[in-house]
Design an enzyme around this catalytic site. Structure first.
Site, PDB file in Angstrom:
ATOM      1  N   ARG A 310       9.191 -16.365  -4.884  1.00  0.00           N
ATOM      2  CA  ARG A 310      10.341 -16.625  -4.014  1.00  0.00           C
ATOM      3  C   ARG A 310      10.218 -18.003  -3.351  1.00  0.00           C
ATOM      4  O   ARG A 310      11.216 -18.675  -3.113  1.00  0.00           O
ATOM      5  CB  ARG A 310      10.524 -15.510  -2.986  1.00  0.00           C
ATOM      6  CG  ARG A 310      11.897 -15.510  -2.327  1.00  0.00           C
ATOM      7  CD  ARG A 310      12.175 -14.241  -1.528  1.00  0.00           C
ATOM      8  NE  ARG A 310      12.784 -13.194  -2.327  1.00  0.00           N
ATOM      9  CZ  ARG A 310      14.100 -13.072  -2.556  1.00  0.00           C
ATOM     10  NH1 ARG A 310      14.956 -13.921  -2.027  1.00  0.00           N
ATOM     11  NH2 ARG A 310      14.566 -12.110  -3.316  1.00  0.00           N
ATOM     12  N   GLU A 693      17.489 -10.715   6.058  1.00  0.00           N
ATOM     13  CA  GLU A 693      16.518 -11.801   6.116  1.00  0.00           C
ATOM     14  C   GLU A 693      17.108 -13.190   6.351  1.00  0.00           C
ATOM     15  O   GLU A 693      16.497 -14.004   7.050  1.00  0.00           O
ATOM     16  CB  GLU A 693      15.692 -11.837   4.816  1.00  0.00           C
ATOM     17  CG  GLU A 693      14.811 -10.634   4.609  1.00  0.00           C
ATOM     18  CD  GLU A 693      14.315 -10.551   3.172  1.00  0.00           C
ATOM     19  OE1 GLU A 693      15.135 -10.231   2.282  1.00  0.00           O
ATOM     20  OE2 GLU A 693      13.131 -10.822   2.938  1.00  0.00           O
TER      21      GLU A 693
END
Ligand code: MTE
Ligand code: HPA
Ligand code: MOS
Length: 765
Positions: A310, A693
């Site tokens: 990520r 998030e």
């Protein structure tokens, strides 16, 4: 009837504030027979266990038994990917790692017993920093890589910046520490209540350690008092210990970590070391970027590999990088195993690219907001891993809306005016964007399941695979179910998450809880609605919902349905580094204004403005809470929270007294959150967008506002962010201490430049 889109309060809000909402450990009272577990922990960061004698613990009154390797009938390992987390290790891999457990009638008895377990250790050398790991070749993964174009372009760029940035980790500090209770049910199966984001995996690990199959194990999560990624895989070990204890004794066993133990034993956000070379044109366009990430993974693999992926996916943030080579490697150190934390590797990479862009702005004397804008993804642009940035124009829309509503240009001038008049304090202003990819990057996780039951009286139970951790998933799902069935929310009851209602679920993570489980619930409700509509047509008149349900029952129409959803069209090939791993991107931007004190480096945030793209928000109050909470959590990570380990590898900040968390006093006094309008997201449940998030990364604007303020101490009367070709740098977190030294540095540079200037003037005379 539309209930989705209404600003409903959190479905447990009342329970949260009155104490009426039950958490795992509150269920203790239901188990009068319960045993309490306490670990025997090692006093070394790295050591061999040369002998372990648990027998003396049994002499302690109230101690019932001890748990050591021989007590697990299956494989005593809780490692979620590699099996590299022995529950009863013979080699200690971090300070305070537990090597055995004691079960007592009371917690105190278990604690006294644990103190009497005799363990001898042979201390071994420990690796405690990323640099030591690199130097000794201590890694948990190979080097991962994403690249496009030719980074040799660097050498031809008008401006080249080479540097290194160290980024600190973060303690989750969920209010509810890790907890589990396990028992043997009346049919001989194992049941566990667990504060887990991933009940299906907790089930898997319990089955593993007991040598059972998954059908023999049931896991339930009532709700969590916060998780933030810290219970995505790291809840499993405690449930496994409780299960081993229950299996051995036949009695319920409770594990609950104290705050101090939780901080000492559980993983954190990964600290990173970033090395980069960036090439810019004189207009501030990124021409090439070579960036290498090293994360401190701690002792075991955990989720460190997808977290590093990520990072590689997010080193572009919202910017088009024509030539880029991003590499990442996870270091193995003798620390707790670092784990998922809101943003999942994205934040570290986005801090790095924003840092680089701000430096370029200062070196080129271009306003930082202008340099950012120039580098934005535009329509049709493709990322360095081959995904088209659909909706790239939303970045511009958000940027323009935010600049207008935050009064950016006027405040820029006001900040400059303040700074011209003040020598003892300077203000800084920064705007930063965030683009965050939504989907688990391991594509198979992107599925959700549901089981919806309608009773003859017209009331409804909704089961789904997601877990509630305060983020409001259950509130949103209730709204989705109400609208999908066409009934009031009051008829609908959300059931605690259980593996015997919906099997093989994914962790509630990657911000995809509503996207996946909400869509599955909508699918089940659609089927039920269609069946009920057929009954209504047959009745030939409008009847109340409960009458309709009764009529359906009498006609032998089934009133329960399973729902399922899988995210379409996502794929990624690690070998080629190409694919479309994300279903879509979530966008946002923030403007932060700070004031820094010259003499102490102390600062405060004066005002924050945010525009976030939540699609068509299903639950605006919930989404606002996620934006505010995520932002403040990110701000804490970037400015206050500093994890320190001593030279023996002991966590020196294992409590709220030494680990500084944001609280009321750090809340921006002026905090303006708004959502992008007309932002429906096609192909997502109810046109909404993930929110859990992405807002955390908006806090990077605070870090950049601090850089802006520090620069003002150095630019004399040059104004703006002109530092005469210099730039301000500091590691993360930007604690007052670091800011103090950064101010001192730029002031020293300015004073020596002025002295040189004065000399030059004198020689001219
Ligand atoms: N909000 C609260 N109040 N508590 C939490 O633990 N976890 C965050 C975010 N918001 C969290 C939270 C993280 S890390 C994720 S991935 C998402 O919520 C998960 O929930 P969602 O997918 O339903 O948004
Ligand atoms: N995000 C969050 N959690 C995860 C992911 C991800 O991409 N992959 C596995 N767990
Ligand atoms: Mo969140 S870090 O994906 O649990």
């Amino acid at each position: 009837m539309t209930i989705a889109g209404k600003p409903l309060p959190h479905e447990s809000a009342r329970g949260h504030v009155t104490g009426g909402a039950f958490y795992t450990d509150d269920l203790l009272a239901r188990f009068p027979n319960v045993l309490h577990a306490w670990p025997v922990t090692a006093p070394h960061a790295h050591a061999r266990v040369t002998s372990l004698d648990a027998a003396p613990a049994l002499e302690e009154p109230g101690v019932v038994t001890t748990l050591t390797a021989a007590d697990a009938p299956g494989e005593a390992d809780s490692g979620p990917s590699r099996h590299d987390e022995p529950l009863f290790p013979t080699e200690v891999m971090f300070h305070r790692q537990s090597v055995a457990w004691v079960l007592g009638e009371t917690l105190e008895a278990a604690q006294r017993g644990a103190a009497r377990v005799r363990v001898s250790y042979e201390a071994l050398p420990a690796i405690l920093t990323i640099q030591q790991a690199i130097d000794t070749g201590s890694f948990l993964t190979d080097t991962l890589r994403l690249a496009r174009g030719d980074v040799a372009a660097l050498d031809r760029s008008a401006l080249r910046i080479d540097g290194e940035l160290s980024i600190g980790g973060q303690e989750h500090f969920y209010l509810e520490t890790q907890a589990a209770i396990a028992w043997i049910d009346e049919t001989g199966g194992v049941v566990a209540q667990s504060s887990t984001q991933h009940p299906s995996q907790t089930q898997e690990i319990i089955a593993r350690v007991l040598g059972l199959t998954r059908k023999d194990v049931t896991v339930e999560c009532v709700r969590m008092g916060g998780a933030f990624g810290g219970k995505e895989v790291q809840a499993n070990a405690w449930a496994a210990v409780a299960a081993i204890g229950a299996w051995k004794t036949g009695r319920p066993v409770r594990v609950r970590l104290t705050r101090e133990l939780d901080m000492a034993l559980t993983g954190k956000r990964h600290p990173y070391l970033v090395r980069y070379s960036a090439g810019f044109s004189s207009a501030g366009l990124v021409e090439a970027l070579r960036i290498a990430f090293f994360s401190d993974g701690g002792f075991s693999l955990d989720l460190s590999e997808p977290i590093m992926w990520r990072s590689l996916f997010h080193c572009d943030n919202a910017y088009y990088l024509p030539n880029v080579e991003a590499t990442g490697r996870v270091c193995r150190t003798h620390k707790t195993s670092q784990t998922a934390f809101r943003g999942f590797g994205g934040p570290q990479a986005m801090v790095a690219i924003e840092d680089i862009l701000s430096q370029a702005a200062q070196r080129l004397s271009i306003p930082a907001d202008v340099i950012r804008e120039r580098n934005f993804y535009r329509e049709g642009h493709v990322t360095h891993y081959g995904q088209t940035v659909d909706d790239a124009p939303r970045i511009d829309r958000i940027w323009r809306q935010l600049k207008a509503t935050s009064d950016f240009d006027a405040r820029r001038a006001a900040v400059a005016a303040f700074n011209a008049q003040h020598d003892e304090a300077k203000r800084g202003l920064a705007i930063t964007p965030a683009k965050f990819g939504i989907s688990f990057t391991a594509s198979f996780y992107n599925q959700g399941g549901a089981l919806v039951l309608i009773y003859r009286d017209g009331t409804v139970q909704v089961n789904h695979g997601g877990t509630e951790m305060g983020q409001g998933l259950f509130t949103k799902i209730r709204q989705i179910a109400a609208d999908s069935l066409g009934v009031d929310a009051e008829r609908i009851r959300l059931m605690a998450t259980r593996t015997d209602k919906v099997p093989n679920t994914s962790a509630t993570a990657a911000s995809a809880g509503t996207d996946l489980n909400g869509a599955a619930v909508a699918d089940a409700c659609r089927q039920l609605r269609a069946r009920l509509d057929a009954v209504a047509a047959d009745l030939g008149k409008d009847v109340a919902f409960e009458e309709l349900c009764e009529a359906a029952y009498m006609r032998r129409v089934p009133l329960f349905a399973q729902g399922y959803y899988r995210t379409p069209d996502i794929h990624f090939d690690r070998a080629t580094g190409r694919g479309e791993p994300f279903h879509y991107f979530a966008f946002g931007a923030a403007v932060s204004e700070v004031e820094v004190d010259r003499f102490t480096g102390d600062y405060h945030v004066r005002r924050v403005d945010i525009v976030q793209d939540a699609g068509d928000s299903i639950s605006p109050v919930i989404d606002r809470g996620q934006v505010e909470g995520g932002f403040v959590q990110g701000m804490g990570w970037l400015t206050l929270e500093e994890l320190l380990w001593d030279e023996d590898g002991r966590l020196a900040t294992a409590g709220a007294s030494t680990y500084k968390l944001p609280s009321w006093s750090e809340m921006p006094p002026d905090f303006r959150v708004s959502f992008l309008q007309e932002a429906r997201q096609s192909n997502v449940v109810f046109g909404s967008k993930a929110i859990g998030e992405p807002p955390l990364m908006l806090a990077i604007s605070v870090r950049e506002a601090l850089r802006d303020a520090v620069a003002a101490f150095g630019n004399g009367d040059l104004g703006g962010n002109n530092l005469g070709g210099n730039s301000v740098t500091f590691d993360s977190p930007a604690t007052p201490e670091r800011i103090f030294f950064a101010v001192r540095q730029v002031r020293a540079e300015r004073l020596s430049a002025e002295a040189r200037g004065a000399k030059a003037d004198a020689s001219l005379r």
